[in-house]
Design a protein around this motif. Structure first.
Motif, PDB file in Angstrom:
ATOM      1  N   PRO A 283       0.503  -1.071  -0.117  1.00  0.00           N
ATOM      2  CA  PRO A 283       0.068  -0.226   0.118  1.00  0.00           C
ATOM      3  C   PRO A 283       0.819   0.822  -0.129  1.00  0.00           C
ATOM      4  O   PRO A 283       0.659   1.866  -0.203  1.00  0.00           O
ATOM      5  N   SER A 284       2.206   1.417   0.488  1.00  0.00           N
ATOM      6  CA  SER A 284       2.652   2.361   0.509  1.00  0.00           C
ATOM      7  C   SER A 284       3.664   2.632  -0.663  1.00  0.00           C
ATOM      8  O   SER A 284       4.572   3.400  -0.541  1.00  0.00           O
ATOM      9  N   ARG A 285       3.482   2.017  -1.875  1.00  0.00           N
ATOM     10  CA  ARG A 285       4.408   2.181  -2.978  1.00  0.00           C
ATOM     11  C   ARG A 285       3.689   3.233  -3.606  1.00  0.00           C
ATOM     12  O   ARG A 285       2.865   3.218  -4.040  1.00  0.00           O
ATOM     13  N   THR A 286       4.583   4.370  -4.476  1.00  0.00           N
ATOM     14  CA  THR A 286       4.024   5.264  -5.423  1.00  0.00           C
ATOM     15  C   THR A 286       4.850   5.293  -6.411  1.00  0.00           C
ATOM     16  O   THR A 286       5.914   3.761  -6.942  1.00  0.00           O
ATOM     17  N   ALA A 287       4.833   5.867  -7.244  1.00  0.00           N
ATOM     18  CA  ALA A 287       4.921   5.674  -8.788  1.00  0.00           C
ATOM     19  C   ALA A 287       6.828   6.177  -8.639  1.00  0.00           C
ATOM     20  O   ALA A 287       7.918   5.226  -9.425  1.00  0.00           O
ATOM     21  N   LYS A 288       7.224   6.955  -7.581  1.00  0.00           N
ATOM     22  CA  LYS A 288       8.648   7.295  -7.735  1.00  0.00           C
ATOM     23  C   LYS A 288       9.323   6.375  -7.113  1.00  0.00           C
ATOM     24  O   LYS A 288      11.010   6.140  -7.463  1.00  0.00           O
ATOM     25  N   SER A 289       9.125   5.789  -6.268  1.00  0.00           N
ATOM     26  CA  SER A 289       9.731   4.250  -5.194  1.00  0.00           C
ATOM     27  C   SER A 289       9.515   2.895  -6.523  1.00  0.00           C
ATOM     28  O   SER A 289      10.820   2.628  -6.817  1.00  0.00           O
ATOM     29  N   LEU A 290       8.975   2.772  -7.347  1.00  0.00           N
ATOM     30  CA  LEU A 290       9.087   1.707  -8.401  1.00  0.00           C
ATOM     31  C   LEU A 290       9.583   2.354  -9.213  1.00  0.00           C
ATOM     32  O   LEU A 290      10.455   1.176  -9.588  1.00  0.00           O
ATOM     33  N   MET A 291       9.832   2.985  -9.304  1.00  0.00           N
ATOM     34  CA  MET A 291      10.884   3.948 -10.887  1.00  0.00           C
ATOM     35  C   MET A 291      12.206   3.758 -10.341  1.00  0.00           C
ATOM     36  O   MET A 291      12.776   2.959 -11.382  1.00  0.00           O
ATOM     37  N   ALA A 292      12.514   4.138  -8.917  1.00  0.00           N
ATOM     38  CA  ALA A 292      13.546   3.818  -8.559  1.00  0.00           C
ATOM     39  C   ALA A 292      14.401   2.292  -8.341  1.00  0.00           C
ATOM     40  O   ALA A 292      15.669   2.095  -8.665  1.00  0.00           O
ATOM     41  N   HIS A 293      13.394   1.330  -8.097  1.00  0.00           N
ATOM     42  CA  HIS A 293      13.519   0.302  -7.467  1.00  0.00           C
ATOM     43  C   HIS A 293      13.716  -0.306  -9.335  1.00  0.00           C
ATOM     44  O   HIS A 293      14.692  -0.909  -9.091  1.00  0.00           O
ATOM     45  N   TRP A 294      13.133  -0.254  -9.825  1.00  0.00           N
ATOM     46  CA  TRP A 294      13.149  -0.197 -11.327  1.00  0.00           C
ATOM     47  C   TRP A 294      14.673  -0.533 -12.206  1.00  0.00           C
ATOM     48  O   TRP A 294      15.709  -1.080 -12.463  1.00  0.00           O
ATOM     49  N   GLN A 295      15.042   0.930 -11.726  1.00  0.00           N
ATOM     50  CA  GLN A 295      16.611   1.400 -11.945  1.00  0.00           C
ATOM     51  C   GLN A 295      17.217   0.916 -11.854  1.00  0.00           C
ATOM     52  O   GLN A 295      18.866   0.388 -12.915  1.00  0.00           O
ATOM     53  N   LEU A 296      17.181   0.483 -10.421  1.00  0.00           N
ATOM     54  CA  LEU A 296      18.368  -0.468  -9.664  1.00  0.00           C
ATOM     55  C   LEU A 296      18.402  -1.800 -10.188  1.00  0.00           C
ATOM     56  O   LEU A 296      19.523  -2.303 -10.664  1.00  0.00           O
ATOM     57  N   LEU A 297      17.025  -2.140 -10.377  1.00  0.00           N
ATOM     58  CA  LEU A 297      17.124  -3.711 -11.170  1.00  0.00           C
ATOM     59  C   LEU A 297      18.316  -3.403 -12.837  1.00  0.00           C
ATOM     60  O   LEU A 297      18.640  -4.678 -12.668  1.00  0.00           O
ATOM     61  N   LYS A 298      17.475  -2.525 -13.314  1.00  0.00           N
ATOM     62  CA  LYS A 298      17.779  -2.467 -14.499  1.00  0.00           C
ATOM     63  C   LYS A 298      19.887  -1.891 -13.966  1.00  0.00           C
ATOM     64  O   LYS A 298      20.510  -2.829 -14.994  1.00  0.00           O
ATOM     65  N   GLN A 299      19.834  -1.050 -13.211  1.00  0.00           N
ATOM     66  CA  GLN A 299      21.788  -0.953 -13.197  1.00  0.00           C
ATOM     67  C   GLN A 299      22.399  -2.645 -12.542  1.00  0.00           C
ATOM     68  O   GLN A 299      23.719  -2.755 -12.834  1.00  0.00           O
ATOM     69  N   TYR A 300      22.041  -3.240 -12.210  1.00  0.00           N
ATOM     70  CA  TYR A 300      22.857  -3.841 -11.967  1.00  0.00           C
ATOM     71  C   TYR A 300      22.413  -6.271 -12.313  1.00  0.00           C
ATOM     72  O   TYR A 300      22.689  -6.756 -11.953  1.00  0.00           O
ATOM     73  N   HIS A 301      21.593  -5.348 -13.850  1.00  0.00           N
ATOM     74  CA  HIS A 301      21.018  -6.524 -14.136  1.00  0.00           C
ATOM     75  C   HIS A 301      21.097  -7.559 -13.911  1.00  0.00           C
ATOM     76  O   HIS A 301      20.771  -8.708 -13.986  1.00  0.00           O
ATOM     77  N   LEU A 302      19.635  -6.971 -12.613  1.00  0.00           N
ATOM     78  CA  LEU A 302      18.260  -8.403 -12.598  1.00  0.00           C
ATOM     79  C   LEU A 302      16.958  -8.445 -13.040  1.00  0.00           C
ATOM     80  O   LEU A 302      16.218  -9.099 -12.958  1.00  0.00           O
ATOM     81  N   LEU A 303      16.952  -7.727 -14.475  1.00  0.00           N
ATOM     82  CA  LEU A 303      15.910  -7.663 -15.226  1.00  0.00           C
ATOM     83  C   LEU A 303      15.714  -9.114 -16.417  1.00  0.00           C
ATOM     84  O   LEU A 303      17.031 -10.043 -15.957  1.00  0.00           O
ATOM     85  N   PRO A 304      14.419 -10.020 -16.127  1.00  0.00           N
ATOM     86  CA  PRO A 304      14.704 -11.142 -17.583  1.00  0.00           C
ATOM     87  C   PRO A 304      14.765 -11.224 -18.625  1.00  0.00           C
ATOM     88  O   PRO A 304      15.907 -11.769 -18.527  1.00  0.00           O
ATOM     89  N   ASP A 305      15.332  -9.538 -18.868  1.00  0.00           N
ATOM     90  CA  ASP A 305      15.947  -9.377 -20.619  1.00  0.00           C
ATOM     91  C   ASP A 305      17.014  -8.917 -20.112  1.00  0.00           C
ATOM     92  O   ASP A 305      17.619  -8.980 -21.610  1.00  0.00           O
ATOM     93  N   GLN A 306      17.876  -9.111 -19.343  1.00  0.00           N
ATOM     94  CA  GLN A 306      19.390  -8.823 -19.078  1.00  0.00           C
ATOM     95  C   GLN A 306      19.862 -10.261 -19.547  1.00  0.00           C
ATOM     96  O   GLN A 306      19.637 -10.898 -18.111  1.00  0.00           O
ATOM     97  N   SER A 307      21.101  -9.257 -19.618  1.00  0.00           N
ATOM     98  CA  SER A 307      22.348 -10.875 -19.423  1.00  0.00           C
ATOM     99  C   SER A 307      23.560 -10.149 -18.796  1.00  0.00           C
ATOM    100  O   SER A 307      23.660  -8.784 -18.722  1.00  0.00           O
ATOM    101  N   VAL A 308      24.056 -11.169 -17.801  1.00  0.00           N
ATOM    102  CA  VAL A 308      24.666 -10.406 -16.799  1.00  0.00           C
ATOM    103  C   VAL A 308      26.927 -10.806 -17.742  1.00  0.00           C
ATOM    104  O   VAL A 308      26.741 -11.472 -18.787  1.00  0.00           O
TER     105      VAL A 308
END
Length: 459
Positions: free
Chosen positions: A241-266
């Motif tokens: 319930p406490s999630r906001t659009a900014k927090s979701l965007m920041a977490h998605w950017q972290l996942l992308k930075q550390y190559h943790l998204l499903p379509d990414q490969s290390v």
């Protein structure tokens, strides 16, 4: 107290008549006379009670003094032997019966003991809960609800202090199964401020379902805040319930930075070949390459530069107090030093001396010697003369210091020998036998004195 008097023959120069007093406390001794045998001879007999451990019911009955107590007549007591048999009767006080008042007192004592024991256990519980704050409990509960893994909670949740994994597990089990700990923790979390609750909820860990929804956004796309707001609207039952659009965007950017998204490969670390470990790399290094040839000229230059730097540091340390006074005066941070009656201030590291007369004496106070400024209050003054110097204000508004002691007085680094005098300026540094002072002048008052002196001289 019973007194027995008997008449007998003297033995071993003893008095003919002897008086003995027997103190018989209740329920410990009984009326007894000297034991007589059949032929009329007398003997000593020990009547000390045989001690044995009492059972719980006997302890209670003996403390209450009720009917179940041991009869007094059956207790063996020790009485002194008598020379003749005499009839004596000793009256004992009646055994007290258990009244309602006694029962009430006993019941109140037992209840108070139980209450104290309960309070002690409560204090032990609260003592064990001292490290765990209500915000820690709330973060632990939210983290477990999100991840269902105490190891992840221990690694991801930021508590108020550093807890081990065992302490986190023990705390979680206590919140689940210990009713006392659970009740106290729930009450403490209810008393939290809404801002504190919101801060803890904003740092909640992301569940697997939330990260799967965020992973649906491709890494090569450029999502905006509207994209994440649409995700929140479409999946309100998945996101916390406490999630906001900014927090979701920041977490998605972290996942992308550390190559943790499903379509990414290390990406591979080394494209040229296999990665070498530290041992293989160390074997390829020659020891001769690690040592450099020494240069005597360079070492000499470095030594000279080092000595010069140390000398400058010592000079700066000596001038720190003076420059600090100047900085305080310019910035105005220091509190006001003067009042309408203070001409100047001699400020040391510990003590401030106010000069409110035109002439003051400096020195060390001793028997028969009084000085205006006792330098012993600032520090060790055993090397300072009893009458070390005089500070005097002239009519022109100038301050002079005269040395009357054996040791020199240093003013701004220049020595003033015995019998000489020099002028004191504002912020002058006075040093007397390793004691340093800053001389501060009340310029406003001195200017007024100079103006009055000029008017008088003009008339």
């Amino acid at each position: 107290m019973s007194r027995l008097v008997h008449k007998g023959k003297p033995m071993n120069n003893r008095p003919r008549y002897r008086t003995m007093e027997l103190s018989l406390p209740p329920r410990e001794r009984t009326t007894s006379t000297s034991s007589l045998i059949d032929d009329g001879t007398k003997r000593r007999s020990s009547s000390r009670a045989i001690k044995r451990p009492k059972f719980d019911d006997e302890l209670v009955e003996s403390s209450l003094g009720g009917q179940g107590s041991t009869p007094i007549s059956k207790i063996r007591t020790r009485n002194p032997s008598l020379s003749t048999a005499s009839d004596c009767s000793l009256s004992l006080p009646p055994t007290p019966s258990v009244t309602s008042d006694v029962r009430k007192r006993l019941s109140s004592k037992s209840s108070s003991k139980r209450a104290r024991k309960g309070r002690g256990s409560q204090s032990i519980v609260t003592k064990d809960l001292g490290r765990w704050k209500p915000t820690d409990d709330l973060g632990l509960i939210i983290g477990v609800q999100q991840t269902c893994d105490l190891v992840t909670v221990h690694r991801g949740v930021k508590f108020s202090c550093k807890f081990t994994l065992g302490e986190v597990q023990e705390r979680w089990y206590a919140l689940l199964y210990d009713p006392t700990v659970s009740r106290i923790a729930q009450q403490a979390m209810k008393n939290l401020h809404p801002d504190q609750i919101q801060a803890v909820q904003s740092r909640a860990l992301y569940s697997k379902a939330e990260e799967e929804l965020l992973g649906a956004i491709k890494s090569n796309s450029n999502p905006t805040l509207q994209t994440f707001e649409q995700h929140l609207k479409d999946n309100p039952h998945v996101f916390f319930p406490s999630r906001t659009a900014k927090s979701l965007m920041a977490h998605w950017q972290l996942l992308k930075q550390y190559h943790l998204l499903p379509d990414q490969s290390v990406p591979p670390l080394n494209k040229n070949g296999p990665v070498k470990d530290f041992t293989e790399a160390e074997q390829q290094i020659h020891d001769s390459e690690l040592y450099e040839s020494s240069d005597d000229l360079l070492e000499h230059e470095l030594g000279v530069a080092s000595r010069g730097s140390k000398r400058e540091i010592r000079l700066l340390e000596d001038q720190v107090s003076k420059w600090q006074v100047l900085v305080d005066t310019v910035t105005g941070i220091s509190p006001p030093e003067f009042d309408n009656q203070t001409l100047a201030v001699l400020r040391g590291r510990l003590v401030r001396y106010l000069m409110r007369s035109r002439e003051i004496t400096l020195g060390r106070k001793a028997a028969g010697v009084n000085v205006d400024v006792d330098l012993a209050l600032e520090g060790p003054a055993w090397k300072i003369s009893r009458r070390q110097g005089i500070i005097k204000l002239r009519n022109t508004g100038d301050f002079l210091v005269a040395n009357e002691g054996k040791r020199p007085i240093y003013v701004d680094g220049k020595p003033v020998l015995a019998g000489n005098k020099t002028k004191l300026n504002n912020n002058s540094v006075i040093e007397i036998a390793s004691l340093r002072f800053i001389f501060l002048i009340n310029l406003d008052l001195i200017n007024v004195i100079r103006q009055e002196t000029a008017k008088l001289s003009g008339h």
